[in-house]
Design an enzyme around this catalytic site. Structure first.
Site, short mmCIF file in Angstrom:
data_model
loop_
_atom_site.label_atom_id
_atom_site.label_comp_id
_atom_site.label_asym_id
_atom_site.label_seq_id
_atom_site.Cartn_x
_atom_site.Cartn_y
_atom_site.Cartn_z
N SER A 37 34.74 30.29 30.91
CA SER A 37 34.01 30.55 32.15
C SER A 37 34.99 30.78 33.30
O SER A 37 34.78 31.67 34.14
CB SER A 37 33.07 29.39 32.48
OG SER A 37 32.09 29.24 31.48
N ASP A 38 36.04 30.00 33.35
CA ASP A 38 37.09 30.22 34.36
C ASP A 38 37.77 31.57 34.14
O ASP A 38 37.97 32.34 35.09
CB ASP A 38 38.14 29.11 34.27
CG ASP A 38 37.74 27.85 35.01
OD1 ASP A 38 37.01 27.95 36.01
OD2 ASP A 38 38.15 26.76 34.60
N LEU A 39 38.16 31.84 32.90
CA LEU A 39 38.92 33.05 32.62
C LEU A 39 38.09 34.30 32.89
O LEU A 39 38.57 35.29 33.48
CB LEU A 39 39.40 33.04 31.18
CG LEU A 39 40.44 31.97 30.84
CD1 LEU A 39 40.65 31.87 29.33
CD2 LEU A 39 41.75 32.24 31.55
N GLY B 188 37.85 34.90 36.52
CA GLY B 188 39.08 35.51 37.00
C GLY B 188 39.12 36.99 36.73
O GLY B 188 39.58 37.79 37.57
#
Length: 416
Positions: free
Chosen positions: A184-186, A189
């Site tokens: 989810s973070d990647l 980004g």
């Protein structure tokens, strides 16, 4: 592994752009690292005495005295680090001065948190109307959860991703699972980088900057792809299928006599070819398995038959036979095996860069091969505040006496 040397000046399609990176942890730094790989100058602003939270997210840590974690190292190359205390008015003023000449600001503070320092979009765009300002939060600038902190694990669960990840009910180990990477973070980004590039093109046409409001939850829900489409357009609520595919059969792992093999057959022709390879012409001609929808409807019977036949093979023999027939199959590699794979070596994806003290940092590079303006690797991930003096001098034109005064007052800090 490619050993890179520090380039004298930025190269790449974003050379000449300056990114002021006020973010930490992963989604924001992943975006700014992409900008840096593509040639932008990236200045990472960190908290004095602490730096990015992920510097301490280990083990493992880099053995160079910095105690910087491998986690931090994965997302912070091609950046210079300056440590500024933005809670001090003079520190916030330094950031505003840098923003006046920046092209892009990336931040992931809680909604409204930067306004009290005069570092929000309204304040900085008044100074620099062409500024592209990307705010990354857990749940966005609006909505009932806008003030809630967002974390990858929480978003994987809330978005529905975990509900379709893991072994199905009734099997050993059944239950929802997070993905083994902070996806989810990647993914946020990546969406941030895409959005910044879109905003740059808008600015190229109009001269106008803008605010980008991007949420982890939004990015992950947008990437539910075929799973959300199945519900929205077919009323089918997805369930966990382990390593099976919701629509394509066979598309999963099978147990051979000495290990597992992956089989990914995307069409009817490949299915028939594979059945011939297995000496199971009966399955190739069985009307229950003639098309992908029929194989999906009758998957339990088909997979039981296939499983019994594949169990008689040696994994390496079956993979070799599939490759010879042009059929997609392989094994589950460990991370070390994947990084050492000859295909990865041929693609020159693994690199190293030296830090200022000569310590080598290994990393996986930017995956796209741009024929005219390729990515470049110029700076290993810096220690916190490593470039404070240089940035204050080069970017803001401060003399040595002024820099020493700021250091003495705790407004800025140099290397931890």
């Amino acid at each position: 592994m490619t050993q890179d040397t520090i380039a004298p000046s930025p190269t790449g399609p974003l050379a000449g752009l300056r990114v002021l990176d006020l973010s930490r942890v992963l989604a924001g730094p992943w975006c700014s690292q992409i900008m840096g790989d593509l040639g932008a100058e990236v200045i990472k602003v960190e908290q004095p005495g602490q730096g990015d939270d992920t510097r301490r997210w280990g083990p493992p840590f880099l053995d160079d005295g910095s105690n910087d974690s491998a986690y931090y190292l994965c997302a912070n190359r091609n950046k210079r680090s300056i440590a500024i205390d933005i809670a001090q008015p003079e520190g916030a003023a330094l950031v505003r001065r840098m923003a006046a000449d920046a092209d892009i600001v990336i931040e992931n503070f809680r909604v409204g948190a930067l306004a009290k320092y005069g570092l929000d979009y309204a304040a900085l765009s008044a100074i620099n109307p062409a500024l592209i300002y990307c705010s990354i939060t857990g749940f966005g600038q609006t909505g009932p959860m806008k003030d809630t902190g967002g974390y990858d694990f929480l978003v994987q669960g809330m978005s529905g991703l975990m509900s379709v990840t893991g072994r199905p009910d009734g099997e050993p180990g059944a239950g929802p699972l997070k993905v083994g990477l902070p996806v989810s973070d990647l993914q946020t980004g990546l969406y941030a980088a895409i959005s910044v590039l879109a905003a740059l093109n808008h600015r190229h046409r109009t001269g106008e900057g803008q605010h980008i409001d991007l949420a982890l939850l939004d990015a992950q829900v947008a990437l539910l792809a075929n799973q959300s489409s199945g519900w929205l357009n077919g009323g089918v609520a997805p369930v966990r299928l382990g390593n099976q595919h919701a629509a394509v059969v066979p598309y999963q792992d099978f147990a051979c006599a000495d290990g597992d093999v992956l089989v990914a057959l995307g069409n009817d022709r490949q299915f028939r070819q594979f059945m011939t390879l297995l000496d199971r012409a009966d399955l190739a001609t069985d009307p229950r398995f003639a098309t992908s929808p029929l194989r999906s409807a009758n998957r339990a019977v088909l997979l039981a038959e296939m499983g019994a036949t594949i169990a008689q093979w040696q994994a390496a023999d079956l993979i070799a036979a599939m490759q010879a027939a042009g059929l997609p199959g392989g094994k589950v590699n460990s991370i070390p095996e994947a990084l050492a794979h000859p295909q990865i070596a041929a693609r020159e994806l693994i690199h190293t860069l030296p830090r200022q003290d000569g310590t080598e940092v290994g990393f996986t590079g930017f995956p796209a091969k741009l024929s005219a303006s390729p990515a470049s690797y110029r700076h290993a991930p810096p220690r916190s505040g490593e470039d404070t003096r240089a940035v204050l001098g080069d970017v803001l034109g401060l003399d040595e006496a002024e820099i020493e005064r700021l250091l003495a007052g705790g407004v800025v800090a140099d290397r931890l």
